[in-house]
Design an enzyme around this catalytic site. Sequence first.
Site, mmCIF file in Angstrom:
data_model
loop_
_atom_site.group_PDB
_atom_site.id
_atom_site.type_symbol
_atom_site.label_atom_id
_atom_site.label_comp_id
_atom_site.label_asym_id
_atom_site.label_seq_id
_atom_site.Cartn_x
_atom_site.Cartn_y
_atom_site.Cartn_z
ATOM 1 N N VAL A 202 0.774 -1.321 0.260
ATOM 2 C CA VAL A 202 0.098 -0.086 0.146
ATOM 3 C C VAL A 202 1.057 1.281 0.276
ATOM 4 O O VAL A 202 1.637 1.170 0.778
ATOM 5 C CB VAL A 202 -1.217 0.440 1.175
ATOM 6 C CG1 VAL A 202 -1.696 1.698 1.482
ATOM 7 C CG2 VAL A 202 -1.572 -1.312 1.007
ATOM 8 N N HIS A 203 0.959 2.219 -0.759
ATOM 9 C CA HIS A 203 1.488 3.115 -0.999
ATOM 10 C C HIS A 203 0.774 4.544 -1.547
ATOM 11 O O HIS A 203 1.149 5.725 -1.384
ATOM 12 C CB HIS A 203 2.514 3.329 -1.606
ATOM 13 C CG HIS A 203 2.588 2.714 -2.785
ATOM 14 N ND1 HIS A 203 2.600 1.844 -3.661
ATOM 15 C CD2 HIS A 203 3.055 4.119 -4.298
ATOM 16 C CE1 HIS A 203 2.497 2.056 -4.525
ATOM 17 N NE2 HIS A 203 3.003 3.759 -5.175
ATOM 18 N N ARG A 204 -0.266 4.429 -2.324
ATOM 19 C CA ARG A 204 -1.188 5.288 -2.764
ATOM 20 C C ARG A 204 -1.223 6.061 -1.831
ATOM 21 O O ARG A 204 -1.960 5.547 -0.676
ATOM 22 C CB ARG A 204 -2.737 4.955 -3.370
ATOM 23 C CG ARG A 204 -1.745 3.832 -4.782
ATOM 24 C CD ARG A 204 -1.484 4.700 -5.862
ATOM 25 N NE ARG A 204 -0.795 3.529 -7.021
ATOM 26 C CZ ARG A 204 -0.204 4.302 -8.189
ATOM 27 N NH1 ARG A 204 0.086 5.422 -7.691
ATOM 28 N NH2 ARG A 204 0.361 3.406 -8.483
ATOM 29 N N ARG A 235 6.822 5.924 3.423
ATOM 30 C CA ARG A 235 4.692 7.018 3.496
ATOM 31 C C ARG A 235 4.074 5.975 4.717
ATOM 32 O O ARG A 235 3.747 6.266 5.451
ATOM 33 C CB ARG A 235 4.663 6.664 2.425
ATOM 34 C CG ARG A 235 3.317 7.925 2.293
ATOM 35 C CD ARG A 235 2.554 7.520 0.426
ATOM 36 N NE ARG A 235 1.898 8.926 0.481
ATOM 37 C CZ ARG A 235 2.315 10.012 0.248
ATOM 38 N NH1 ARG A 235 3.202 9.459 -0.836
ATOM 39 N NH2 ARG A 235 1.728 10.924 -0.464
ATOM 40 N N ASP A 277 -2.303 -1.347 -3.953
ATOM 41 C CA ASP A 277 -2.616 -0.861 -5.148
ATOM 42 C C ASP A 277 -1.947 0.183 -5.983
ATOM 43 O O ASP A 277 -1.770 1.075 -6.687
ATOM 44 C CB ASP A 277 -3.333 0.472 -3.796
ATOM 45 C CG ASP A 277 -2.072 1.231 -2.788
ATOM 46 O OD1 ASP A 277 -0.610 0.740 -2.925
ATOM 47 O OD2 ASP A 277 -2.555 2.197 -2.307
#
Length: 376
Positions: A202-204, A235, A277
């Site tokens: 997940v990084h969006r 992030r 994502d």
Amino acid sequence: MRVCSIVGVRPQFVKAGVVSREIRAVGEEVLVHTGQHYDDEMSDVFFDELEIPEPEYNLGVQSNTHGRQTAGMIEAIEPVVEEEDPDAMVLYGDTNSTLAGAIVGSKCDFPVAHVEAGLRSFNREMPEEVNRILTDHASDALFAPSRRAVENLVDEGIEDGVYWTGDVMYDAILEARDRAAETSSALDEFGVEEDGFVLATVHRERNTDHRENLESILEGLAASALPVIFPAHPRTVDRLEEYGLRERADRNLEIVEPQGYLDFVRLLDAAERVATDSGGVQKEAFFLETPCVTLREETEWTETVDCGWNVLVGADGDRIAEALERSFDPDSTPTPYGDGMASRRIVSALQDELDVDDRGVAIDPVLEPVEPSNSR
Ligand code: UD1
Ligand code: UDP
């Protein structure tokens, strides 16, 4: 032919890995790293594993707000290209590093070549959608990974300089898959077996920087009957800590460092399914025939959904949990992203665009339509 390639983030290193080699086989490349990703496991590891030459320049721009980061890159790229005076600039994907390169190239009048042109999510709230639209409209040569991407460009009135080359990440994965299986010990390291775990990334911005979305994704993943290996982008780690969700995440998931490319490919190949994502990971899952649960409401890689290898569930815990359990029954295995020769085709097309006499690369720069087949 002398080109200046701009990279900055991990998927761009993967893409440049295969393209740089083809460029350097027939011409000269000045590789510029903007510094957008800078931790060893987000940057150096890819240069080592993929044997990408040391960048001639590292601009060290690093993290900031969108405006400041992009502005810092523009300011730093301009003197480099003025000094190097390349025949063209080569840009990858849809990041702030891509956009900064496109602005400098078009303002300073260097031909701009865009690898991964024509992708659209049709969601302008994504920073990447804005980056890719602006970059395509500033580009002179546009290398589209799929027919759909070509159609998207035509719909926006861009027809000159468009080449359907296939996707360079397919080239990269074809090279990496066996190497990863031979060399990676990631399954042992995390104590999991082939088909016995879920891989998640997940990084969006939309998923990490909205607490409710990140929490809902964690709930969905926590419902998995199989262990979940979660190589966390820095992030995402920051947000988990900021929102006080780290402890809960640690209870339900195996949060691990971002993985090097070969370990990640091994994990993706062996996983029962992947929840992500990421743009690149959706494609790689498709190439490796690992069912993909995409934590977004739309995708640029629509072909993977159309043929049943990918399902879009957004940041909705219930839909994520359901998709992790349901069976996937893809009805075909088409080849919408080319034949694994995209990087060679791109360099050939670039030579066409630049009227290079001494070609040295014998390949048609545009793909013939690829018929669906039962094997990739
Ligand atoms: C960027 C791209 C995204 C791409 C992704 C690939 C933009 C707008 N976004 O997102 O399109 O999918 O790269 O991974 O260009 N950080 C570190 N160390 C690093 C890099 C980042 O700690 O080496 C942290 C910083 O806190 C930073 C945050 O991650 O603020 C986000 O990094 P940034 O490069 O701005 O965006 P990504 O989410 O990585
Ligand atoms: N990747 C990796 N290690 C990880 C996560 C991803 O090597 O821990 C690779 C993955 O195989 C793919 C690329 O990074 O090649 C995708 O990058 P990311 O998901 O950060 O960005 P996106 O493709 O969404 O722009």
